[in-house]
Design a protein around this motif. Structure first.
Motif, short mmCIF file in Angstrom:
data_model
loop_
_atom_site.label_atom_id
_atom_site.label_comp_id
_atom_site.label_asym_id
_atom_site.label_seq_id
_atom_site.Cartn_x
_atom_site.Cartn_y
_atom_site.Cartn_z
N GLY A 228 0.80 -1.22 0.00
CA GLY A 228 0.00 0.00 0.00
C GLY A 228 0.83 1.27 0.00
O GLY A 228 0.32 2.34 -0.30
N GLU A 230 3.16 4.35 -1.01
CA GLU A 230 3.12 5.13 -2.26
C GLU A 230 4.08 4.59 -3.32
O GLU A 230 3.74 4.49 -4.49
CB GLU A 230 3.47 6.60 -1.98
CG GLU A 230 2.49 7.32 -1.10
CD GLU A 230 1.28 7.81 -1.89
OE1 GLU A 230 1.35 7.78 -3.14
OE2 GLU A 230 0.29 8.21 -1.26
N ARG A 233 3.61 0.39 -4.32
CA ARG A 233 2.49 -0.06 -5.14
C ARG A 233 2.88 -0.09 -6.62
O ARG A 233 2.29 -0.83 -7.40
CB ARG A 233 1.26 0.81 -4.90
CG ARG A 233 1.44 2.26 -5.25
CD ARG A 233 0.19 3.05 -4.92
NE ARG A 233 -0.09 3.12 -3.49
CZ ARG A 233 -0.89 4.01 -2.92
NH1 ARG A 233 -1.50 4.89 -3.68
NH2 ARG A 233 -1.09 4.01 -1.63
N GLU A 234 3.89 0.71 -6.98
CA GLU A 234 4.36 0.70 -8.37
C GLU A 234 4.87 -0.68 -8.78
O GLU A 234 4.78 -1.06 -9.94
CB GLU A 234 5.45 1.74 -8.58
CG GLU A 234 4.94 3.17 -8.58
CD GLU A 234 3.79 3.37 -9.55
OE1 GLU A 234 3.90 2.93 -10.72
OE2 GLU A 234 2.77 3.94 -9.14
N ARG A 237 2.23 -2.65 -10.23
CA ARG A 237 1.74 -2.08 -11.48
C ARG A 237 2.66 -2.42 -12.65
O ARG A 237 2.22 -2.53 -13.78
CB ARG A 237 1.65 -0.55 -11.36
CG ARG A 237 0.54 -0.09 -10.45
CD ARG A 237 -0.02 1.23 -10.93
NE ARG A 237 -1.31 1.50 -10.31
CZ ARG A 237 -1.46 2.24 -9.21
NH1 ARG A 237 -0.40 2.78 -8.65
NH2 ARG A 237 -2.65 2.44 -8.70
N ALA A 257 -5.48 2.09 2.27
CA ALA A 257 -4.72 1.73 1.08
C ALA A 257 -4.92 0.27 0.68
O ALA A 257 -4.51 -0.14 -0.40
CB ALA A 257 -3.23 2.02 1.29
N GLU A 259 -7.52 -0.88 -0.28
CA GLU A 259 -8.36 -0.86 -1.48
C GLU A 259 -7.51 -0.82 -2.74
O GLU A 259 -7.84 -1.45 -3.75
CB GLU A 259 -9.31 0.34 -1.44
CG GLU A 259 -10.38 0.16 -0.40
CD GLU A 259 -11.15 1.44 -0.11
OE1 GLU A 259 -11.03 2.39 -0.90
OE2 GLU A 259 -11.85 1.48 0.92
N ILE A 260 -6.39 -0.11 -2.66
CA ILE A 260 -5.47 -0.09 -3.80
C ILE A 260 -4.82 -1.45 -3.97
O ILE A 260 -4.65 -1.94 -5.08
CB ILE A 260 -4.43 1.02 -3.61
CG1 ILE A 260 -5.12 2.36 -3.85
CG2 ILE A 260 -3.27 0.85 -4.55
CD1 ILE A 260 -4.44 3.52 -3.25
N GLU A 263 -6.87 -3.76 -5.86
CA GLU A 263 -6.89 -3.50 -7.30
C GLU A 263 -5.65 -4.07 -7.99
O GLU A 263 -5.75 -4.64 -9.07
CB GLU A 263 -6.97 -1.98 -7.55
CG GLU A 263 -7.22 -1.66 -9.01
CD GLU A 263 -7.18 -0.17 -9.29
OE1 GLU A 263 -6.74 0.60 -8.41
OE2 GLU A 263 -7.58 0.22 -10.40
N ILE A 264 -4.50 -3.92 -7.37
CA ILE A 264 -3.27 -4.29 -8.07
C ILE A 264 -2.76 -5.70 -7.75
O ILE A 264 -1.98 -6.25 -8.50
CB ILE A 264 -2.14 -3.28 -7.77
CG1 ILE A 264 -1.85 -3.21 -6.27
CG2 ILE A 264 -2.50 -1.92 -8.32
CD1 ILE A 264 -0.82 -2.18 -5.89
#
Length: 491
Positions: A228, A230, A233-234, A237, A257, A259-260, A263-264
DNA sequence: ACTGACCGACAACCAGCGGACCCA
DNA sequence: TGGGTCAAGTTCTTGTCGGTCAG
């Protein structure tokens, strides 16, 4: 190495390629596929002005592929060159899963979101028969690693395992080498070596993801809550790996975070509660909370500091109801010296209630009650850890303790030379700490995660079946009572 | 090979009390 | 009317980690 072009594909197939953390799509319009229809399942599809094609972040690869297979009548018109997977010897793991582990694994496997196998003549696709994605939440000590090993075996596809610390890097490397009998690659700890199965720290993965993002079919995120952050999370991705497994003991984050992460890395698909395993696969445990009073001089200093803090809040009109109000105060402290003074006063108040003299008295009694038992004392600040160390003659581990000394202390704790150890936050996560049966939380943050991790240190089943105990020592009539109840919300 | 210093990332960080404003 | 949102300039301090580089 070039792959044979499929002759039956007709004119201009849609081509998918991995490029620097993204998937490049060429020939979409020529095949009469409308980008807007794809956007429903692949929201961040974007035109790339330089190549005149389209682009998505690499983590959308599986969704993109599935959507394309739906949109195109003839599967052959997709030329999928995204992954460049090495072949892998057959993997065989000898572990027997426990029933709850098997259940978790099966639930994860069922989250498959891979489209039908399309261009069947490409050896790269055949390797992946499923692309599950999801997070498993299991208590510390319940054998998360074993589940991941089985997952790797089941998919038998090149895999990247991402872990937060060097300690875990080494543990995973040992486990994987023993289990699969092949060379295990490693990113981190001064080594950058790629193999079909590779273990990496989050930091190294961040640096390498865009260059190796097409080399793995499965990625395992150990302690996935770190994803989560910053920057971290890359990592998720930039990787194209269609299969994803996240492991953690505490998925939810106070900053939302998670929730992010869903997603990923995939949604939370299965969770096992500590109490389901206590007594069977984990030790039974008791939680005890002791309240101690501040000494009169401490009380006076505490009230004075608290006063400074609250007066400022009242004067400046900050309501302090939620986290954003706190942020506001922090922002102001950059320019307003009174705000800064208020924050420092609050800090002093915390130090007083976290390290009161009465806490050390209470600790003395606890230690007397558990003379021969292996005990870990946790604190929030290094100062208090060193105080405890001095007064009760027990070794301390903080981040300042050198690696050699740290290793030696843990070894002596393991073999029983030392039965007690004091520590701040160092041993919360990722370090292989010998089992203890008594934990004393002398002070700590309101973090539920921290609490769960500390509790996890005493949960390994005891040989004689005895119960483990976690003590919480809290200063009465201070804001620490609120801190304590916040961290225990989840249990 | 190891160590120490540096850097950046991450996490926790939370009296209570209201008031103006916007939108369904 | 009732219910939800929410300030500005970019931000305290402490603790811990990994990566890097010099010695």
């Amino acid at each position: 190495m070039t792959r044979p072009r499929d002759e039956r594909a007709g004119p201009t197939p849609i081509t998918l390629r991995y490029d620097d953390g993204t998937v490049r799509i060429d020939g979409l319009e020529e095949a009469f596929v409308s980008p807007s229809s794809l956007r429903e399942s692949v929201p961040d599809l974007e035109r790339d002005p330089r190549t005149d094609g389209w682009r998505v972040p690499a983590f959308r690869y599986a969704a993109l592929r599935t959507a394309l297979l739906d949109a195109v009548t003839e599967p052959n018109r997709i030329d999928d060159r995204v992954l460049a997977l090495d072949s892998l010897p057959a993997l065989r793991s000898v572990y027997e899963l426990r029933s709850y582990q098997r259940e978790a694994l099966e639930t994860w496997l069922e989250t498959d979101r891979w489209g039908e196998n399309a261009s069947g003549d490409d050896p790269n696709d055949l390797r992946i028969i499923t692309a599950p994605a999801g997070v498993l939440e299991l208590p510390t000590g319940s054998g998360k690693t074993v589940i991941a090993l089985k997952a790797i075996e089941r998919l038998s596809v090149p895999t990247l395992v991402v872990v937060p610390t060097i300690d875990l890097l080494e543990q995973w490397q040992r486990e994987l080498e023993r289990e699969f009998d092949c060379d295990i690659g490693r990113f981190g700890g001064g080594e950058q070596r790629l193999e079909s199965i590779t273990v990496s720290t989050y930091d190294s993965a961040y640096l390498k993801a865009d260059s190796v993002g097409d080399r793995f079919g499965l990625v395992v995120f150990d302690e996935v809550h770190h994803l989560g952050g910053e920057g971290y999370r890359e990592i998720a991705r930039l990787l194209a790996a269609p299969a994803r497994l996240g492991l953690t003991a505490t998925f939810e984050r106070p900053d939302d975070a998670h929730e992010i992460i869903e997603e990923i890395a995939g949604p939370l698909v299965h969770r096992v509660d500590v109490d389901e395993l206590a007594g069977d696969h984990l030790a039974n445990y008791d939680l005890k909370r002791l309240e101690v009073a501040l000494a009169s001089d401490e009380r006076e200093a505490y009230e004075r500091a608290q006063e400074t803090f609250t007066t400022y809040l009242a004067r400046s009109g900050i309501r302090m109801q939620s986290g954003s109000d706190y942020q506001e105060l922090v922002k102001r402290s950059g320019s307003d010296p009174e705000a800064r003074e208020a924050l420092l006063a609050r800090q002093r108040a915390r130090e007083i209630m976290y390290g009161s003299a009465a806490k050390l008295e209470a600790l003395e009694e606890i230690l007397d009650d558990h003379r021969e038992e292996r005990t870990i004392v946790f604190t929030a600040h290094n100062d208090l850890a060193y105080d405890v160390s001095e007064r009760f003659l027990m070794p301390t581990i903080t981040h300042q303790t050198g690696t050699a000394e740290r290793r030696e202390l843990l070894e002596r704790f393991r073999d029983g030379t030392y039965t007690r150890i004091a520590t701040s936050n160092v041993l919360d996560e990722g370090v292989d700490v010998p089992d203890a049966s008594v934990a004393v939380v002398l002070s700590g943050s309101g973090s539920e995660r921290e609490f769960v991790q500390r509790l996890g240190r005493i949960l390994r089943p005891k040989a004689d079946g005895s119960r483990a105990v976690l003590y919480e020592v809290v200063s009465a009539d201070t804001s620490e009572e609120g801190v304590s109840s916040r961290r225990r919300d989840g249990t």
